[in-house]
Design a protein around this motif. Structure first.
Motif, PDB file in Angstrom:
ATOM      1  N   LYS A   1      -6.186   8.115   4.812  1.00  0.00           N
ATOM      2  CA  LYS A   1      -5.816   8.331   3.408  1.00  0.00           C
ATOM      3  C   LYS A   1      -4.360   7.985   3.185  1.00  0.00           C
ATOM      4  N   THR A   2      -4.052   7.683   1.915  1.00  0.00           N
ATOM      5  CA  THR A   2      -2.673   7.390   1.529  1.00  0.00           C
ATOM      6  C   THR A   2      -2.174   8.438   0.542  1.00  0.00           C
ATOM      7  N   VAL A   3      -0.871   8.439   0.305  1.00  0.00           N
ATOM      8  CA  VAL A   3      -0.236   9.362  -0.629  1.00  0.00           C
ATOM      9  C   VAL A   3      -0.512   8.866  -2.054  1.00  0.00           C
ATOM     10  N   ASP A   4      -0.833   9.792  -2.961  1.00  0.00           N
ATOM     11  CA  ASP A   4      -1.004   9.411  -4.377  1.00  0.00           C
ATOM     12  C   ASP A   4       0.335   9.199  -5.017  1.00  0.00           C
TER      13      ASP A   4
ATOM     14  N   THR B   1       0.043  -2.585  -6.283  1.00  0.00           N
ATOM     15  CA  THR B   1      -0.090  -1.451  -5.378  1.00  0.00           C
ATOM     16  C   THR B   1      -1.574  -1.272  -5.111  1.00  0.00           C
TER      17      THR B   1
ATOM     18  N   THR C   1       0.858  -1.184   0.000  1.00  0.00           N
ATOM     19  CA  THR C   1       0.000   0.000   0.000  1.00  0.00           C
ATOM     20  C   THR C   1       0.894   1.233   0.000  1.00  0.00           C
ATOM     21  N   PRO C   2       0.428   2.328  -0.572  1.00  0.00           N
ATOM     22  CA  PRO C   2       1.219   3.557  -0.524  1.00  0.00           C
ATOM     23  C   PRO C   2       1.357   4.033   0.924  1.00  0.00           C
TER      24      PRO C   2
ATOM     25  N   ASP D   1      -4.966   0.370  -4.017  1.00  0.00           N
ATOM     26  CA  ASP D   1      -5.565   1.698  -3.992  1.00  0.00           C
ATOM     27  C   ASP D   1      -6.607   1.687  -2.884  1.00  0.00           C
TER      28      ASP D   1
ATOM     29  N   GLN E   1      -9.363   3.126  -0.555  1.00  0.00           N
ATOM     30  CA  GLN E   1     -10.337   4.208  -0.643  1.00  0.00           C
ATOM     31  C   GLN E   1     -11.346   4.103   0.491  1.00  0.00           C
TER      32      GLN E   1
ATOM     33  N   GLU F   1      -1.122   9.273   4.273  1.00  0.00           N
ATOM     34  CA  GLU F   1      -1.109  10.714   4.082  1.00  0.00           C
ATOM     35  C   GLU F   1      -0.377  11.361   5.258  1.00  0.00           C
TER      36      GLU F   1
END
Length: 84
Positions: free
Chosen positions: A81-84, A61, A29-30, A63, A65, A33
């Motif tokens: 939230k995660t980093v884009d 990876t 996962t990224p 995504d 949401q 945030e």
């Protein structure tokens, strides 16, 4: 001289459809945030280092949401939230 192989967009689909061949995928996962650029680069370096030591066919990876608008069930943990 070795033959240079190009990128084949159908390769993974063929491999996944072959019941005689195992497929090895690594998922990640990224970063969350708020993760600093330096920390994100460190996370990436660790991922690359780990993936180099394993026989892998591909990477996933995820995504992540917030699905509150699609799912009325209460989440078992708060969404982050995660980093884009």
């Amino acid at each position: 001289m070795s033959e240079r192989r190009g990128w084949d967009p159908q390769w993974l689909a063929r491999v996944l459809a072959d019941p005689n061949r195992p497929v090895f995928l690594i998922g990640s996962t990224p970063p969350r945030e708020g993760t600093s650029a330096i920390a994100a680069a460190d996370i990436c370096s660790k991922f690359v280092g780990r993936s180099r030591t394993q026989a892998t066919d591909g990477f996933i990876t995820y995504d992540i949401q917030d699905e509150a608008s699609r799912n009325a069930q209460t989440r078992p943990f708060p969404f982050r939230k995660t980093v884009d």
